[in-house]
Scaffold this motif. Structure first.
Motif, mmCIF file in Angstrom:
data_model
loop_
_atom_site.group_PDB
_atom_site.id
_atom_site.type_symbol
_atom_site.label_atom_id
_atom_site.label_comp_id
_atom_site.label_asym_id
_atom_site.label_seq_id
_atom_site.Cartn_x
_atom_site.Cartn_y
_atom_site.Cartn_z
ATOM 1 N N GLU A 73 12.176 2.166 6.140
ATOM 2 C CA GLU A 73 11.271 1.083 6.497
ATOM 3 C C GLU A 73 9.931 1.184 5.777
ATOM 4 O O GLU A 73 9.445 0.194 5.214
ATOM 5 N N ASN A 74 9.323 2.354 5.781
ATOM 6 C CA ASN A 74 8.021 2.503 5.122
ATOM 7 C C ASN A 74 8.107 2.269 3.627
ATOM 8 O O ASN A 74 7.197 1.691 3.025
ATOM 9 N N GLU A 75 9.207 2.713 3.022
ATOM 10 C CA GLU A 75 9.385 2.504 1.582
ATOM 11 C C GLU A 75 9.534 1.019 1.261
ATOM 12 O O GLU A 75 9.005 0.530 0.251
ATOM 13 N N VAL A 76 10.264 0.295 2.127
ATOM 14 C CA VAL A 76 10.442 -1.142 1.912
ATOM 15 C C VAL A 76 9.109 -1.870 2.053
ATOM 16 O O VAL A 76 8.779 -2.767 1.266
ATOM 17 N N LYS A 77 8.319 -1.496 3.044
ATOM 18 C CA LYS A 77 7.005 -2.121 3.239
ATOM 19 C C LYS A 77 6.104 -1.897 2.020
ATOM 20 O O LYS A 77 5.417 -2.815 1.560
ATOM 21 N N LYS A 78 6.107 -0.670 1.502
ATOM 22 C CA LYS A 78 5.300 -0.371 0.316
ATOM 23 C C LYS A 78 5.743 -1.213 -0.877
ATOM 24 O O LYS A 78 4.907 -1.701 -1.654
ATOM 25 N N ALA A 79 7.060 -1.387 -1.010
ATOM 26 C CA ALA A 79 7.584 -2.180 -2.130
ATOM 27 C C ALA A 79 7.151 -3.635 -2.018
ATOM 28 O O ALA A 79 6.795 -4.271 -3.018
ATOM 29 N N PHE A 80 7.159 -4.192 -0.796
ATOM 30 C CA PHE A 80 6.703 -5.569 -0.605
ATOM 31 C C PHE A 80 5.214 -5.703 -0.904
ATOM 32 O O PHE A 80 4.771 -6.692 -1.513
ATOM 33 N N GLU A 81 4.432 -4.728 -0.457
ATOM 34 C CA GLU A 81 2.990 -4.772 -0.706
ATOM 35 C C GLU A 81 2.676 -4.734 -2.200
ATOM 36 O O GLU A 81 1.750 -5.405 -2.670
ATOM 37 N N LYS A 82 3.451 -3.973 -2.964
ATOM 38 C CA LYS A 82 3.254 -3.916 -4.408
ATOM 39 C C LYS A 82 3.543 -5.262 -5.058
ATOM 40 O O LYS A 82 2.984 -5.574 -6.116
ATOM 41 N N THR A 88 3.181 -7.769 8.300
ATOM 42 C CA THR A 88 2.671 -8.022 9.636
ATOM 43 C C THR A 88 3.566 -7.359 10.686
ATOM 44 O O THR A 88 4.777 -7.217 10.485
ATOM 45 N N ARG A 89 2.948 -6.956 11.789
ATOM 46 C CA ARG A 89 3.694 -6.380 12.909
ATOM 47 C C ARG A 89 3.995 -7.440 13.962
ATOM 48 O O ARG A 89 4.664 -7.153 14.950
ATOM 49 N N ASN A 90 3.505 -8.644 13.740
ATOM 50 C CA ASN A 90 3.704 -9.745 14.685
ATOM 51 C C ASN A 90 4.669 -10.766 14.083
ATOM 52 O O ASN A 90 4.314 -11.460 13.131
ATOM 53 N N MET A 97 11.315 -12.696 7.716
ATOM 54 C CA MET A 97 11.676 -11.500 8.476
ATOM 55 C C MET A 97 12.802 -10.783 7.732
ATOM 56 O O MET A 97 13.809 -11.403 7.373
ATOM 57 N N VAL A 98 12.627 -9.493 7.520
ATOM 58 C CA VAL A 98 13.658 -8.664 6.892
ATOM 59 C C VAL A 98 14.050 -7.597 7.902
ATOM 60 O O VAL A 98 13.276 -6.698 8.215
#
Length: 247
Positions: A73-82, A88-90, A97-98
């Protein structure tokens, strides 16, 4: 005395020749599979509508129901941010939504990985047939090469293992409807309650809030005598690239 020497040399030569033929399969595998090969495939393609930069907001949730300690999950979030997306957490704030669930991670074989991919989202996940395949190969070796050749082949096969590690993940992608779009969804669900009861559900939704897409991602790592510690980061990398590339 000379005849005994000749017989002994002949026997040694025969053993050497048998060992060459019975061990060539293991040698071929050791050479061919010496480098790590990682592949990630998706059962179904997903095409989403492009949105304005201010709407590139995504909610990410990756569950792990396997027995392996893996954080995707954290790796996917970092990839999206890049790629410029806001995390968002909401869910109410999200345009996308993924959601994903790691179903199975472990040793497998090429046939099982292919079957899992062809089954698609929610399909059956089978166990690997490595033991049966190994047993069949050993039986053939004994029959073809005799007892000595079979022993040599067994030793060679034991030292050279064509190892596959597979990660199977079911993925659901949601996108908000575009302006002017109206979505009507019909869903049927059959949920088991214990051993003897089923609950059938029919859901009809008008003006649904999401467009829903589903797929399965299968990542495989293959190398001779591969250890999971080496395969793990590459499997996570492949899944991360696949999930982040959908949007």
């Amino acid at each position: 005395m000379k005849s005994y020497v000749k017989i002994g040399l002949l026997t040694l030569s025969s053993i050497f020749i048998i060992s060459l033929f019975t061990g060539c399969g293991a040698l071929h595998t050791a050479i061919k599979k010496r480098n790590l090969d990682v592949q990630t495939k998706m059962s179904d393609s997903i095409f989403l509508e492009p949105v304005a930069p201010e709407k590139q907001i995504v909610y990410v949730r990756v569950r792990n129901t396997t027995d392996k300690d893996i954080d995707v999950e954290n790796e996917v979030k970092k990839a999206f941010e890049k790629r410029g997306f806001k995390i968002t957490r909401n869910p109410r704030e999200a345009e996308f939504m993924v959601q994903a669930n790691l179903l199975q991670v472990g040793k497998s074989d090429a046939r099982t990985a292919r079957s899992a991919l062809e089954s698609g989202f929610g399909g059956v996940v089978l166990g690997a047939g490595i033991a049966a395949a190994s047993g069949a190969n050993s039986a053939k070796s004994y029959a073809a090469g005799g007892l000595i050749g079979g022993l040599v082949a067994s030793v060679a096969d034991a030292m050279v293992d064509d190892t596959y590690f597979t990660m199977i993940t079911d993925v659901e992608i949601r996108q908000r409807p575009l302006e002017g779009e109206t979505i009507v969804q019909n869903a049927n669900a059959n949920a088991k309650q214990g051993m003897s009861a089923n609950v059938n559900q029919k859901i009809n939704t008008k003006n649904a809030r999401w467009k829903i897409y589903r797929t399965r991602v299968v990542s495989t790592a293959n190398k001779v005598n591969l250890e999971f510690t080496e395969a793990k980061p590459k499997l996570v990398e492949g899944l991360t690239r696949s999930l982040s590339g959908i949007l």
